[in-house]
Design a protein around this motif. Structure first.
Motif, PDB file in Angstrom:
ATOM      1  N   ILE A   1      83.920  54.909  35.847  1.00 17.78           N
ATOM      2  CA  ILE A   1      82.643  55.573  35.793  1.00 17.78           C
ATOM      3  C   ILE A   1      82.264  55.399  34.313  1.00 17.78           C
ATOM      4  CG2 ILE A   1      81.529  57.758  35.361  1.00 17.78           C
ATOM      5  CD1 ILE A   1      83.064  58.852  37.759  1.00 17.78           C
ATOM      6  N   THR A   2      83.186  55.297  33.286  1.00 17.12           N
ATOM      7  CA  THR A   2      82.727  55.053  31.848  1.00 17.12           C
ATOM      8  C   THR A   2      82.456  53.529  31.753  1.00 17.12           C
ATOM      9  OG1 THR A   2      84.522  56.539  31.231  1.00 17.12           O
ATOM     10  CG2 THR A   2      83.523  55.308  29.363  1.00 17.12           C
ATOM     11  N   TYR A   3      83.189  52.560  32.829  1.00 13.90           N
ATOM     12  CA  TYR A   3      82.924  51.182  32.576  1.00 13.90           C
ATOM     13  C   TYR A   3      81.262  50.760  33.358  1.00 13.90           C
ATOM     14  CZ  TYR A   3      83.692  46.324  34.057  1.00 13.90           C
ATOM     15  OH  TYR A   3      83.520  45.014  34.417  1.00 13.90           O
ATOM     16  N   TRP A   4      81.254  51.529  34.353  1.00 13.25           N
ATOM     17  CA  TRP A   4      80.053  51.090  35.153  1.00 13.25           C
ATOM     18  C   TRP A   4      78.831  51.757  34.992  1.00 13.25           C
ATOM     19  CZ3 TRP A   4      84.340  50.009  39.307  1.00 13.25           C
ATOM     20  CH2 TRP A   4      84.464  48.738  39.385  1.00 13.25           C
ATOM     21  N   PHE A   5      78.964  53.005  34.198  1.00 12.97           N
ATOM     22  CA  PHE A   5      77.819  53.816  33.959  1.00 12.97           C
ATOM     23  C   PHE A   5      76.487  53.054  33.552  1.00 12.97           C
ATOM     24  CE2 PHE A   5      75.314  56.954  31.492  1.00 12.97           C
ATOM     25  CZ  PHE A   5      75.181  58.077  32.591  1.00 12.97           C
ATOM     26  N   PRO A   6      76.826  52.353  32.387  1.00 12.87           N
ATOM     27  CA  PRO A   6      75.573  51.644  31.961  1.00 12.87           C
ATOM     28  C   PRO A   6      74.832  50.683  32.948  1.00 12.87           C
ATOM     29  CG  PRO A   6      77.550  51.151  30.752  1.00 12.87           C
ATOM     30  CD  PRO A   6      78.022  52.163  31.707  1.00 12.87           C
ATOM     31  N   LYS A   7      75.555  50.267  33.972  1.00 18.57           N
ATOM     32  CA  LYS A   7      75.067  49.430  34.971  1.00 18.57           C
ATOM     33  C   LYS A   7      73.978  50.218  35.553  1.00 18.57           C
ATOM     34  CE  LYS A   7      73.623  46.693  36.807  1.00 18.57           C
ATOM     35  NZ  LYS A   7      73.080  45.503  36.094  1.00 18.57           N
ATOM     36  N   PHE A   8      73.993  51.532  35.874  1.00 16.37           N
ATOM     37  CA  PHE A   8      73.215  52.147  36.901  1.00 16.37           C
ATOM     38  C   PHE A   8      72.188  52.801  35.952  1.00 16.37           C
ATOM     39  CE2 PHE A   8      76.830  50.977  39.079  1.00 16.37           C
ATOM     40  CZ  PHE A   8      76.204  50.154  40.390  1.00 16.37           C
ATOM     41  N   PHE A   9      72.509  53.355  34.646  1.00 14.38           N
ATOM     42  CA  PHE A   9      71.793  54.484  33.905  1.00 14.38           C
ATOM     43  C   PHE A   9      71.154  53.518  32.774  1.00 14.38           C
ATOM     44  CE2 PHE A   9      74.237  56.680  36.588  1.00 14.38           C
ATOM     45  CZ  PHE A   9      73.556  57.635  37.280  1.00 14.38           C
ATOM     46  N   GLY A  10      71.588  52.331  32.423  1.00 15.63           N
ATOM     47  CA  GLY A  10      70.889  51.788  31.251  1.00 15.63           C
ATOM     48  C   GLY A  10      71.377  51.971  29.854  1.00 15.63           C
ATOM     49  N   PHE A  11      72.449  52.836  29.707  1.00 22.90           N
ATOM     50  CA  PHE A  11      72.905  53.343  28.517  1.00 22.90           C
ATOM     51  C   PHE A  11      74.421  53.600  28.729  1.00 22.90           C
ATOM     52  CE2 PHE A  11      72.914  57.742  28.996  1.00 22.90           C
ATOM     53  CZ  PHE A  11      71.870  57.981  30.163  1.00 22.90           C
ATOM     54  N   LYS A  12      75.177  53.375  27.386  1.00 19.40           N
ATOM     55  CA  LYS A  12      76.583  53.576  27.330  1.00 19.40           C
ATOM     56  C   LYS A  12      76.870  55.363  27.195  1.00 19.40           C
ATOM     57  CE  LYS A  12      77.615  50.471  24.429  1.00 19.40           C
ATOM     58  NZ  LYS A  12      78.451  49.626  23.580  1.00 19.40           N
ATOM     59  N   LEU A  13      78.141  55.558  27.727  1.00 18.77           N
ATOM     60  CA  LEU A  13      78.484  57.119  27.585  1.00 18.77           C
ATOM     61  C   LEU A  13      78.963  57.263  25.955  1.00 18.77           C
ATOM     62  CD1 LEU A  13      80.158  57.974  30.961  1.00 18.77           C
ATOM     63  CD2 LEU A  13      77.961  58.890  29.703  1.00 18.77           C
ATOM     64  N   ASN A  14      78.710  58.289  25.274  1.00 15.28           N
ATOM     65  CA  ASN A  14      79.232  58.408  23.798  1.00 15.28           C
ATOM     66  C   ASN A  14      80.799  58.125  23.750  1.00 15.28           C
ATOM     67  OD1 ASN A  14      80.331  60.155  21.560  1.00 15.28           O
ATOM     68  ND2 ASN A  14      78.294  60.051  21.227  1.00 15.28           N
ATOM     69  N   GLU A  15      81.202  57.207  23.041  1.00  7.68           N
ATOM     70  CA  GLU A  15      82.484  56.781  22.816  1.00  7.68           C
ATOM     71  C   GLU A  15      83.244  57.972  22.115  1.00  7.68           C
ATOM     72  OE1 GLU A  15      84.025  54.512  24.051  1.00  7.68           O
ATOM     73  OE2 GLU A  15      85.740  54.665  23.113  1.00  7.68           O
ATOM     74  N   ARG A  16      82.675  58.684  21.161  1.00  6.30           N
ATOM     75  CA  ARG A  16      83.532  59.553  20.437  1.00  6.30           C
ATOM     76  C   ARG A  16      83.703  60.819  21.437  1.00  6.30           C
ATOM     77  NH1 ARG A  16      84.348  61.603  14.888  1.00  6.30           N
ATOM     78  NH2 ARG A  16      83.403  59.828  14.244  1.00  6.30           N
ATOM     79  N   LEU A  17      82.727  61.414  22.036  1.00 10.83           N
ATOM     80  CA  LEU A  17      83.029  62.446  22.787  1.00 10.83           C
ATOM     81  C   LEU A  17      84.049  62.012  24.000  1.00 10.83           C
ATOM     82  CD1 LEU A  17      79.441  63.926  23.028  1.00 10.83           C
ATOM     83  CD2 LEU A  17      81.524  65.094  21.896  1.00 10.83           C
ATOM     84  N   GLY A  18      83.539  60.746  24.546  1.00 10.03           N
ATOM     85  CA  GLY A  18      84.833  60.306  25.393  1.00 10.03           C
ATOM     86  C   GLY A  18      86.049  60.283  25.095  1.00 10.03           C
ATOM     87  N   ARG A  19      86.296  60.002  23.888  1.00  7.55           N
ATOM     88  CA  ARG A  19      87.788  60.149  23.320  1.00  7.55           C
ATOM     89  C   ARG A  19      88.327  61.516  23.440  1.00  7.55           C
ATOM     90  NH1 ARG A  19      88.320  55.705  18.425  1.00  7.55           N
ATOM     91  NH2 ARG A  19      86.731  54.991  19.800  1.00  7.55           N
ATOM     92  N   TYR A  20      87.380  62.360  22.728  1.00 10.46           N
ATOM     93  CA  TYR A  20      87.907  63.834  22.819  1.00 10.46           C
ATOM     94  C   TYR A  20      88.201  64.377  23.991  1.00 10.46           C
ATOM     95  CZ  TYR A  20      85.811  64.283  17.985  1.00 10.46           C
ATOM     96  OH  TYR A  20      85.540  63.975  16.525  1.00 10.46           O
ATOM     97  N   ALA A  21      87.391  63.956  25.029  1.00  7.45           N
ATOM     98  CA  ALA A  21      87.722  64.400  26.530  1.00  7.45           C
ATOM     99  C   ALA A  21      88.998  63.755  27.037  1.00  7.45           C
ATOM    100  CB  ALA A  21      86.729  63.884  27.359  1.00  7.45           C
ATOM    101  N   PHE A  22      89.250  62.559  26.356  1.00  8.57           N
ATOM    102  CA  PHE A  22      90.493  61.818  26.970  1.00  8.57           C
ATOM    103  C   PHE A  22      91.845  62.652  26.396  1.00  8.57           C
ATOM    104  CE2 PHE A  22      93.903  59.017  25.503  1.00  8.57           C
ATOM    105  CZ  PHE A  22      94.429  58.436  26.593  1.00  8.57           C
ATOM    106  N   TRP A  23      91.730  62.995  25.065  1.00  6.87           N
ATOM    107  CA  TRP A  23      93.008  63.449  24.235  1.00  6.87           C
ATOM    108  C   TRP A  23      93.141  64.752  24.998  1.00  6.87           C
ATOM    109  CZ3 TRP A  23      96.457  60.610  22.609  1.00  6.87           C
ATOM    110  CH2 TRP A  23      96.234  59.404  22.064  1.00  6.87           C
ATOM    111  N   ASN A  24      92.040  65.554  25.144  1.00  7.71           N
ATOM    112  CA  ASN A  24      92.288  67.098  25.743  1.00  7.71           C
ATOM    113  C   ASN A  24      92.905  67.000  27.136  1.00  7.71           C
ATOM    114  OD1 ASN A  24      91.282  69.395  24.088  1.00  7.71           O
ATOM    115  ND2 ASN A  24      89.726  67.769  23.524  1.00  7.71           N
ATOM    116  N   TRP A  25      92.363  65.757  27.980  1.00  7.43           N
ATOM    117  CA  TRP A  25      92.837  65.819  29.259  1.00  7.43           C
ATOM    118  C   TRP A  25      94.252  65.353  29.321  1.00  7.43           C
ATOM    119  CZ3 TRP A  25      92.527  66.247  34.189  1.00  7.43           C
ATOM    120  CH2 TRP A  25      91.119  66.640  35.049  1.00  7.43           C
ATOM    121  N   LEU A  26      94.526  64.277  28.218  1.00  9.47           N
ATOM    122  CA  LEU A  26      95.914  63.923  28.303  1.00  9.47           C
ATOM    123  C   LEU A  26      97.023  64.851  28.021  1.00  9.47           C
ATOM    124  CD1 LEU A  26      97.702  61.597  29.082  1.00  9.47           C
ATOM    125  CD2 LEU A  26      97.767  60.626  26.483  1.00  9.47           C
TER     126      LEU A  26
END
Lengths: 661, 297
Positions: free
Chosen positions: A443-468
């Motif tokens: 989803i992070t990879y293909w999101f910009p394809k469909f919506f025209g903008f990237k997902l915020n990287e920093r918040l994505g990383r926070y989400a990642f660490w909490n998840w892991l």
């Protein structure tokens, strides 16, 4: 007289079936409130027509893909709410404390969690991403059978609706997510819970079968000229493998559920303890579907990892041919391992050993895939963004979970792990890292394809660490609890066993996972907020290699105005490198017309299922007729498509170019 | 860079602290699967260690390789290795990782095949002591243990003499359950109308926790029992005293027992009805025409 007639019309349904305890009441009011709020919102913003025209009747695979993902995310939240209750109960219910739930309620929640997460979250994310990506990757203007595809989605939706209705009216199966008989038979489960389970999965399962048929035909017949099978991107390859599994496995599920429904509704004896019924047959049949199901979910996620690794290593995928053969080895092997789910049933050692060894052999192609991914990173230029983080976590977690899997493939060791929390930890490690993390990366990879903008990287990383961190805290203790003799689905245990501290750690893990989910939602909101900021909006932000990145954003309804010219793998990379400019004239394009018939077929199926649950026979007939009539009407329609002239296409392309960045 | 180092320091400290706490905690609790008290569970434990170590042959290189490539080839590494975007194939390397796991799995497969026979639950245990027969019936929601030769029966616990093989016959008069006594052996299903078997023995005295591993309804969490391993003489004394002092397990009493209820205490019976175990199994074969009435469902 009139009253009793009315009561008969309602079958087993009555006011007594509404929820009475506070926990269910809260859940039920949420289920009721969400559609009401949505309806109010649509009325206030005058969007009913828009909803109908743009979404409910659409045959566009991209919109269907997005609807799949929205349903999956909503169901993910429900599955997560279930987890919170399960973890809270097990953290509290030790010794004299009996926690917050009674046994039946706890068991219903455990069963609902498993059912929802597999059928409506994992499958939903998977079909969503497949719908979005596969036709674009293979250079096709549409899927092979758009109407079948839309109907598949709406049947999935109907199944989802039915399982949620069970929270408001009646109850749900308290049998575990695979409802083994004889526990799931009428004698031991007299309420409607198991019937809800049966009909929800029956309807959603037929939807999945339709999607499977559609995507096999799409991949085999709709590839753009020049894209030979061995030039196809690996995501599409793994989807092909997965869809073959769907087509072979889901009919088994449909038949098994039907037989169980016949037992429960018509007093038959396919799986009962007596009168010649055989519970072992059910266990065999359900796993003959159930084991391939794991690979149905995992293969497309493997494919997504292949795309992500190659894109973020900025390098071709290593060992393409090996990867393809590994997929097909997994497809074939996944059908001859089902017995490892019940080594403890008392089969002879040669039968057990055969299935154990077949199971271990799957570790070989899986290992090959792992090494190929690692060697794709090797000699690359790693763009260390969140999709790659998910991949790295996947490698670590999946390898640990996989080792646990090989352990349990040895029958005498499985005797010590079967149905223990060790098993629960194992399959969560496989499915969460192998499926969920994969789809997060996708989803992070293909999101910009469909919506025209990237997902915020920093918040994505926070989400990642909490998840892991949350994930490890939640499941590593479960391995240990398995060694300590803790079995799954326990609503209570005695304090002297020393399990409670580990259950508390697992519950803390869930808190971190919730934080991860909150960050994911924040990420979405903030990204929408910042979508016009510099560096956020991109047509091709990752320097993509495959054809989907060659298209404008948003993708036109017909995908490709001019069909791309393909002669190598990583077709879009080749086009970029050659600096090809395509000036061929536009051609007329046929696209499917919108139709409400898909949704009517699913509505009929929903009514049919609901009526069967409550024995409301007139409604069974109504539901059946609705579905059959809709199918007939559709079959009579001789003009299901409309033609866009070359001029119209040109005009639309112009407007896309202006809108694009 | 120093920021990264600082972070790494904090993370390793936290991981270390967690590991120490976990280690201290785990050394104070009972971990049945890792603390076998009988020959079967002991062999299963040794097999576990063997398989885990052979799996590490593949897993450790994967972890090391992952750490190495990610560290070495990340974009902002000034000492990054050579970038070769079109390097996509090596027959030799790919052959290597088809072959090594294949060889490893072949070896593990042979181990698996032999272990499946050696640890077949139906395989009689060799011993100089004569095996004791216990018939196990899973009920809603309690375990019934019948000693046909000692003419006694117990609920939710049983005693066994140490160093003596126990031959279990198991069935269910309820939904499917799974009989699991981790310190003595792995589990086996109990299913209505069918019989499974299991051999095990205890090699030291003590009380061992056992439970059902398969969900069987609302009382499922109470489906646990204790196996008490005692010396051969005290086992004989116990069996005699149960036979003398406990009420009979008549058919009426059994029909009460099979009603759904949870019994969380130990109960003793003497003189169970003749062939009770077989009658229970057979009641599912001919559910209408038998002495127990229509019990099968």
């Amino acid at each position: 007289m009139l009253l009793s007639l009315f009561a008969n019309l309602l079958g087993k349904l009555s006011l007594k079936q509404l929820p009475h305890d506070p926990v269910t009441a809260v859940g039920a009011s949420m289920i009721v409130a969400v559609p009401i709020l949505l309806a109010i919102l649509l009325t206030v913003t005058k969007r009913w027509k828009w909803l109908y025209r743009e979404w409910l009747t659409t045959q566009d695979h991209k919109k269907i893909g997005i609807m799949y993902i929205i349903v999956a995310v909503a169901m993910g939240l429900r599955g997560l709410a279930d987890v919170v209750l399960v973890r809270a109960q097990q953290a509290l219910a030790s010794g004299n404390s009996h926690g917050i739930l009674n046994a039946s309620h706890f068991q219903q929640i455990v069963s609902a969690h498993g059912t929802i997460m597999i059928f409506f979250v994992a499958m939903g994310l998977m079909f969503g991403i497949i719908n979005l990506i596969v036709p674009l990757q293979i250079g096709s203007r549409d899927v092979a059978f758009p109407f079948l595809n839309a109907t598949g989605f709406w049947l999935f939706f109907a199944g989802m609706a039915l399982i949620n209705v069970s929270l408001v009216i009646g109850d749900f199966a308290a049998t575990g997510w695979l409802a083994y008989p004889p526990l799931s038979e009428l004698a031991y489960s007299p309420t409607v819970g198991v019937d809800y389970w049966i009909w929800s999965l029956e309807i959603a399962g037929i939807g999945s079968l339709m999607a499977g048929v559609n995507f096999i035909a799409t991949i085999l017949k709709k590839r753009v000229k020049g894209m030979k099978l061995m030039l196809m991107p690996l995501f599409s390859w793994s989807v092909l493998g997965s869809m073959f599994l769907v087509v072979f496995a889901f009919p088994i599920l449909t038949v098994t559920l039907t037989l169980l429904a016949f037992d429960r509704t018509f007093g038959m004896h396919f799986f009962t303890s007596s009168y010649g019924g055989n519970m072992m047959m059910y266990v065999n049949l359900i796993w003959a579907w159930g084991h391939p199901e794991v690979y149905i979910l995992v293969l497309p996620a493997f494919g997504a990892y292949s795309e992500v690794v190659s894109a973020f290593a900025r390098k071709r995928l290593f060992g393409y041919t090996s990867m393809v053969w590994a997929i097909w080895a997994i497809v074939v092997l996944s059908f001859i391992v089902w017995l490892h789910h019940f080594f403890t049933m008392g089969a002879s050692p040669d039968v057990n050993a055969f299935f154990g060894i077949m199971t271990m052999i799957i570790a070989v192609p899986t290992g090959v895939k792992l090494f190929n991914w690692l060697f794709t990173l090797y000699k690359g230029k790693l763009n260390l963004k969140t999709p790659l983080y998910w991949f790295i976590a996947f490698v670590v977690v999946f390898t640990i979970g996989g080792m646990a899997g090989v352990l349990m493939a040895v029958p005498p060791l499985d005797f010590q792990f079967h149905n223990s929390l060790f098993l629960v930890a194992h399959f969560h490690m496989m499915i969460v890292s192998g499926v969920l993390f994969g789809y997060f990366a996708a989803i992070t990879y293909w999101f910009p394809k469909f919506f025209g903008f990237k997902l915020n990287e920093r918040l994505g990383r926070y989400a990642f660490w909490n998840w892991l961190i949350g994930f490890l805290l939640a499941f590593v203790p479960l391995y240990i609890l398995g060694f300590m003799g803790a079995t799954r689905r326990l609503d209570h245990y005695s304090a002297s066993l020393g399990w409670q501290p580990l259950f508390i750690v697992a519950a803390i893990g869930v808190v971190f996972i919730i934080a991860g989910v909150v960050f994911q939602f924040l990420q979405l909101v903030v990204s929408i907020w910042q979508r016009n900021n510099e560096g956020m909006s991109h047509k091709d932000p990752w320097d993509g290699r495959t054809l989907e990145w060659s298209l404008p954003t948003p993708v036109p309804i017909y995908n490709f105005a001019r069909l791309p010219i393909v002669s190598t793998r990583d077709a879009f990379m080749a086009i970029k490198k050659a600096k090809l400019i395509d000036n061929r004239p536009y051609e007329p394009i046929e696209i499917p017309k919108n139709t409400p018939l898909s949704i009517l077929i699913a509505l009929g199926a929903f009514l049919f299922g609901f009526a069967f649950v409550w024995h409301i026979w007139w409604l069974v007939v109504v539901g059946f007729i609705t579905t059959v009539l809709s199918i007939i009407v559709r079959s009579m329609d001789e003009h299901p498509t409309r033609l866009l002239s070359a001029k119209q296409v040109e005009k639309m392309e112009q407007s896309y170019k202006e809108a694009a960045v | 860079m120093s920021k990264t180092k600082k972070r790494l320091g904090i993370v390793s400290f936290l991981v270390f602290a967690v590991l120490i706490t976990a280690g201290v905690y785990l050394s104070h609790v009972n971990i049945p699967v890792l603390q076998p008290r009988g020959p079967i569970a002991d062999k299963e434990f040794k097999l576990l260690v063997l398989i885990v170590s052979s799996m590490l042959i593949v897993a450790v290189p994967v972890f090391l390789l992952l750490a190495y490539v990610v560290w070495r080839y990340r974009e902002d590494n000034p000492k990054r290795g050579k970038y070769e975007p079109d390097w996509e194939h090596s027959r030799w390397l790919e052959g290597l990782w088809w072959a090594i796991p294949a060889i490893l799995i072949t070896i593990v497969s042979v181990i698996t095949w032999n272990a499946s026979y050696a640890l077949n639950p139906y395989l009689p245990l060799k011993s100089s002591n004569k095996a004791i027969t216990i018939q196990v019936v899973s009920l809603n929601w309690k375990w019934l243990f019948i000693y046909p030769n000692q003419k006694i029966a117990t609920i939710n616990y049983f005693e066994l003499p140490v160093n003596t093989p126990i031959h279990f016959y198991l069935t269910s008069d309820a939904p499917m359950n799974s009989f699991w006594l981790p310190q003595l052996s792995g589990q086996i299903f109990t299913m209505a109308g069918m019989q499974t078997q299991l051999y095990l023995a205890a090699d030291s005295m003590g009380t061992y926790y056992g439970s059902s591993a398969n969900i069987s309804g609302v009382g499922f969490a109470n489906m646990h029992f204790n196996a008490i391993s005692v010396s051969s003489t005290s086992f004989k004394a116990w069996a005699l005293s149960v036979k003398d002092k406990s009420p009979n397990l008549s058919m009426n009493e059994y029909m009460m027992l099979r009603q759904p209820s949870s019994i969380v205490k130990n109960v003793n019976y003497s003189y169970p009805v003749n062939c009770l175990f077989n009658t229970i199994i057979n009641s599912y074969m001919m559910p209408v025409a038998n002495g127990m009435g229509k019990v099968g469902v």
